[in-house]
Design a protein around this motif. Sequence first.
Motif, PDB file in Angstrom:
ATOM      1  N   GLY A  44      39.825  40.577  31.575  1.00 19.02           N
ATOM      2  CA  GLY A  44      39.813  41.695  32.501  1.00 19.02           C
ATOM      3  C   GLY A  44      38.587  41.646  33.389  1.00 19.02           C
ATOM      4  N   VAL A  45      38.783  41.879  34.671  1.00 14.30           N
ATOM      5  CA  VAL A  45      37.676  41.959  35.626  1.00 14.30           C
ATOM      6  C   VAL A  45      37.497  43.433  35.978  1.00 14.30           C
ATOM      7  CG1 VAL A  45      36.788  41.248  37.870  1.00 14.30           C
ATOM      8  CG2 VAL A  45      38.270  39.692  36.566  1.00 14.30           C
ATOM      9  N   TYR A  46      36.328  43.981  35.707  1.00 18.73           N
ATOM     10  CA  TYR A  46      36.097  45.407  35.900  1.00 18.73           C
ATOM     11  C   TYR A  46      35.532  45.712  37.281  1.00 18.73           C
ATOM     12  CZ  TYR A  46      37.112  45.851  30.963  1.00 18.73           C
ATOM     13  OH  TYR A  46      37.750  45.817  29.748  1.00 18.73           O
ATOM     14  N   SER A  47      36.043  46.781  37.888  1.00 10.99           N
ATOM     15  CA  SER A  47      35.606  47.247  39.223  1.00 10.99           C
ATOM     16  C   SER A  47      36.007  46.305  40.346  1.00 10.99           C
ATOM     17  CB  SER A  47      34.089  47.482  39.249  1.00 10.99           C
ATOM     18  OG  SER A  47      33.728  48.442  38.275  1.00 10.99           O
ATOM     19  N   GLY A  48      37.205  45.744  40.240  1.00  6.57           N
ATOM     20  CA  GLY A  48      37.787  44.980  41.334  1.00  6.57           C
ATOM     21  C   GLY A  48      37.005  43.746  41.737  1.00  6.57           C
ATOM     22  N   TYR A  49      37.031  43.442  43.041  1.00  2.00           N
ATOM     23  CA  TYR A  49      36.345  42.253  43.534  1.00  2.00           C
ATOM     24  C   TYR A  49      34.831  42.376  43.360  1.00  2.00           C
ATOM     25  CZ  TYR A  49      40.682  40.532  45.581  1.00  2.00           C
ATOM     26  OH  TYR A  49      41.957  40.050  45.749  1.00  2.00           O
ATOM     27  N   GLN A  50      34.307  43.594  43.353  1.00  2.00           N
ATOM     28  CA  GLN A  50      32.886  43.769  43.114  1.00  2.00           C
ATOM     29  C   GLN A  50      32.515  43.282  41.716  1.00  2.00           C
ATOM     30  OE1 GLN A  50      30.599  45.054  45.562  1.00  2.00           O
ATOM     31  NE2 GLN A  50      29.315  43.951  44.076  1.00  2.00           N
ATOM     32  N   GLY A  51      33.392  43.569  40.750  1.00  2.00           N
ATOM     33  CA  GLY A  51      33.167  43.101  39.397  1.00  2.00           C
ATOM     34  C   GLY A  51      33.252  41.594  39.291  1.00  2.00           C
ATOM     35  N   ILE A  67      32.312  39.553  41.682  1.00  2.00           N
ATOM     36  CA  ILE A  67      31.042  39.089  42.240  1.00  2.00           C
ATOM     37  C   ILE A  67      29.897  39.292  41.246  1.00  2.00           C
ATOM     38  CG2 ILE A  67      29.292  39.618  43.995  1.00  2.00           C
ATOM     39  CD1 ILE A  67      31.579  40.102  45.969  1.00  2.00           C
ATOM     40  N   ASP A  68      29.954  40.420  40.517  1.00  2.00           N
ATOM     41  CA  ASP A  68      28.873  40.753  39.579  1.00  2.00           C
ATOM     42  C   ASP A  68      29.065  40.134  38.196  1.00  2.00           C
ATOM     43  OD1 ASP A  68      27.775  42.278  41.607  1.00  2.00           O
ATOM     44  OD2 ASP A  68      28.643  44.161  40.890  1.00  2.00           O
ATOM     45  N   GLY A  69      30.191  39.484  37.974  1.00  2.00           N
ATOM     46  CA  GLY A  69      30.435  38.860  36.675  1.00  2.00           C
ATOM     47  C   GLY A  69      30.822  39.828  35.570  1.00  2.00           C
ATOM     48  N   TYR A  97      39.093  50.036  36.262  1.00  2.00           N
ATOM     49  CA  TYR A  97      38.329  50.633  37.355  1.00  2.00           C
ATOM     50  C   TYR A  97      38.581  49.883  38.676  1.00  2.00           C
ATOM     51  CZ  TYR A  97      35.982  52.447  33.220  1.00  2.00           C
ATOM     52  OH  TYR A  97      35.733  53.008  32.008  1.00  2.00           O
ATOM     53  N   SER A  98      38.129  50.492  39.753  1.00  2.00           N
ATOM     54  CA  SER A  98      38.347  49.897  41.064  1.00  2.00           C
ATOM     55  C   SER A  98      37.158  50.203  41.956  1.00  2.00           C
ATOM     56  CB  SER A  98      39.638  50.440  41.687  1.00  2.00           C
ATOM     57  OG  SER A  98      39.948  49.761  42.881  1.00  2.00           O
ATOM     58  N   ALA A  99      36.990  49.410  42.999  1.00  2.00           N
ATOM     59  CA  ALA A  99      35.871  49.627  43.918  1.00  2.00           C
ATOM     60  C   ALA A  99      36.164  48.942  45.245  1.00  2.00           C
ATOM     61  CB  ALA A  99      34.575  49.066  43.331  1.00  2.00           C
ATOM     62  N   ARG A 100      35.650  49.514  46.312  1.00  2.00           N
ATOM     63  CA  ARG A 100      35.698  48.839  47.601  1.00  2.00           C
ATOM     64  C   ARG A 100      34.613  47.764  47.594  1.00  2.00           C
ATOM     65  NH1 ARG A 100      40.556  50.797  49.467  1.00  2.00           N
ATOM     66  NH2 ARG A 100      40.603  53.066  49.285  1.00  2.00           N
ATOM     67  N   CYS A 101      34.862  46.648  48.237  1.00  2.00           N
ATOM     68  CA  CYS A 101      33.887  45.551  48.178  1.00  2.00           C
ATOM     69  C   CYS A 101      33.822  44.796  49.506  1.00  2.00           C
ATOM     70  CB  CYS A 101      34.229  44.602  47.031  1.00  2.00           C
ATOM     71  SG  CYS A 101      33.009  43.295  46.781  1.00  2.00           S
ATOM     72  N   PRO A 102      33.062  45.321  50.469  1.00  2.00           N
ATOM     73  CA  PRO A 102      32.913  44.624  51.759  1.00  2.00           C
ATOM     74  C   PRO A 102      32.323  43.217  51.605  1.00  2.00           C
ATOM     75  CG  PRO A 102      32.101  46.888  51.890  1.00  2.00           C
ATOM     76  CD  PRO A 102      32.361  46.610  50.446  1.00  2.00           C
ATOM     77  N   ASP A 111      32.143  34.779  53.069  1.00  2.00           N
ATOM     78  CA  ASP A 111      32.257  33.507  52.358  1.00  2.00           C
ATOM     79  C   ASP A 111      31.292  33.460  51.175  1.00  2.00           C
ATOM     80  OD1 ASP A 111      33.433  30.697  52.467  1.00  2.00           O
ATOM     81  OD2 ASP A 111      31.293  30.249  52.435  1.00  2.00           O
ATOM     82  N   ALA A 112      30.094  34.006  51.366  1.00  2.00           N
ATOM     83  CA  ALA A 112      29.100  34.009  50.296  1.00  2.00           C
ATOM     84  C   ALA A 112      29.578  34.840  49.112  1.00  2.00           C
ATOM     85  CB  ALA A 112      27.769  34.556  50.809  1.00  2.00           C
ATOM     86  N   GLY A 113      30.199  35.992  49.402  1.00  2.00           N
ATOM     87  CA  GLY A 113      30.720  36.846  48.334  1.00  2.00           C
ATOM     88  C   GLY A 113      31.824  36.157  47.555  1.00  2.00           C
ATOM     89  N   GLN A 114      32.688  35.474  48.270  1.00  2.00           N
ATOM     90  CA  GLN A 114      33.780  34.763  47.612  1.00  2.00           C
ATOM     91  C   GLN A 114      33.265  33.633  46.730  1.00  2.00           C
ATOM     92  OE1 GLN A 114      36.369  33.587  50.840  1.00  2.00           O
ATOM     93  NE2 GLN A 114      36.584  35.715  51.535  1.00  2.00           N
ATOM     94  N   GLU A 115      32.222  32.944  47.187  1.00  2.00           N
ATOM     95  CA  GLU A 115      31.653  31.850  46.395  1.00  2.00           C
ATOM     96  C   GLU A 115      31.010  32.377  45.111  1.00  2.00           C
ATOM     97  OE1 GLU A 115      32.100  28.697  46.750  1.00  2.00           O
ATOM     98  OE2 GLU A 115      33.243  28.956  48.604  1.00  2.00           O
ATOM     99  N   LYS A 116      30.365  33.552  45.184  1.00  2.00           N
ATOM    100  CA  LYS A 116      29.797  34.172  43.979  1.00  2.00           C
ATOM    101  C   LYS A 116      30.901  34.481  42.980  1.00  2.00           C
ATOM    102  CE  LYS A 116      25.877  36.628  46.099  1.00  2.00           C
ATOM    103  NZ  LYS A 116      25.342  37.993  46.373  1.00  2.00           N
ATOM    104  N   ALA A 117      31.997  35.025  43.485  1.00  2.00           N
ATOM    105  CA  ALA A 117      33.122  35.379  42.621  1.00  2.00           C
ATOM    106  C   ALA A 117      33.698  34.142  41.949  1.00  2.00           C
ATOM    107  CB  ALA A 117      34.192  36.094  43.440  1.00  2.00           C
ATOM    108  N   ILE A 118      33.894  33.101  42.719  1.00  2.00           N
ATOM    109  CA  ILE A 118      34.458  31.851  42.176  1.00  2.00           C
ATOM    110  C   ILE A 118      33.532  31.252  41.121  1.00  2.00           C
ATOM    111  CG2 ILE A 118      35.029  29.460  42.769  1.00  2.00           C
ATOM    112  CD1 ILE A 118      36.093  30.561  45.459  1.00  2.00           C
ATOM    113  N   ALA A 119      32.223  31.339  41.349  1.00  2.00           N
ATOM    114  CA  ALA A 119      31.262  30.810  40.378  1.00  2.00           C
ATOM    115  C   ALA A 119      31.398  31.526  39.036  1.00  2.00           C
ATOM    116  CB  ALA A 119      29.840  30.956  40.925  1.00  2.00           C
ATOM    117  N   HIS A 120      31.553  32.859  39.082  1.00  2.00           N
ATOM    118  CA  HIS A 120      31.712  33.622  37.835  1.00  2.00           C
ATOM    119  C   HIS A 120      33.039  33.304  37.155  1.00  2.00           C
ATOM    120  CE1 HIS A 120      28.084  35.975  37.806  1.00  2.00           C
ATOM    121  NE2 HIS A 120      28.283  36.409  39.046  1.00  2.00           N
ATOM    122  N   MET A 121      34.077  33.096  37.962  1.00  2.00           N
ATOM    123  CA  MET A 121      35.369  32.735  37.375  1.00  2.00           C
ATOM    124  C   MET A 121      35.281  31.396  36.652  1.00  2.00           C
ATOM    125  SD  MET A 121      38.199  33.933  40.223  1.00  2.00           S
ATOM    126  CE  MET A 121      39.569  33.574  39.124  1.00  2.00           C
TER     127      MET A 121
END
Length: 319
Positions: free
Chosen positions: A36-43, A45-47, A69-74, A79-89
């Motif tokens: 489970g990834v908590y707080s949407g795409y922000q979660g 990014i934050d791992g 949970y859910s969150a807006r995540c600008p 691209d940098a945000g997406q790379e952070k997310a992929i790294a955590h995945m």
Amino acid sequence: MKRIGVLTSGGDSPGMNAAVRAVVRKGIFEGIEVFGVYSGYQGLIDGKISKLEAGDVGDIIQRGGTALYSARCPEFITDAGQEKAIAHMKEHGLEGLVVIGGDGSYRGAMALTKKGIPAVGVPGTIDNDIPGTDYTIGFDTALNTVIEAIDKIRDTATSHERTFIIEVMGRDAGDLALWAGLAGGAETILIPEQAFDLDDMIDRLEKGKKRGKKHSIIIVAEGVMSAQELANLLSEKSDTETRISVLGHIQRGGSPTARDRVLGSLFGARAVEALLKGEGGQAIGMVNNKVVDYDMEEAFKLKRKVDMSLYNLSKELSI
């Protein structure tokens, strides 16, 4: 594929928990570990990622909102945000992702797919505005919430012989207003997809009064204008006395209906099946009462259309 993730993103909608439950348990049934990834795409990014067992999603099918949970995540747009997310995945060994949400959530899923992480979209939004599916998770529950409110407001409208303007959600889509207005017997329904004629509205209200009608209900989608703005227009051009009611976020809450629980279960399970086939960039939906999966990118080239036959019928029945 041995490990997948699931997240909910954007505005919450009743039935999301049913979809999360289905992803987790279908995955376990198929021999997959589900995180489970908590707080949407922000979660993402934050791992904020943790493994879910069958018991972790017990007793959530009847709950509104989202247990993840859910969150807006600008930041995820970048691209940098997406790379952070992929790294955590990759840290957690996730090979695919199920994204439950609306159009913005789908665009995030498409971005991940293009970067090599297969992602599948499940439509969760009360607005019912996702192309490629007849219904979205949460629409039916929100619709019934609005109808219940209309019925109660009608009681006081009748008692005081007044016209009530009820503002419902729907920034760009009028399905909630249209279906609720038709089911609630509203005299006038205003939706973003159809221009309205104020003089015609006033004329219809006057005709109703002449035949002895003591009250009227007007439903306006927030994307057209606010209830207060409409009340001001009516007071400027007629002697109609109005009261307004803005339903707001009450429309998003509450225990999901049986339909939304079933939709969430069907869609969540189908999303896992799509990932098992290695299909990223797909969306799950229902067309003609059959669960389907389709290409998200192709779907977003299409415009979601409101059923104008319902709109025309509502005018015919509210004479």
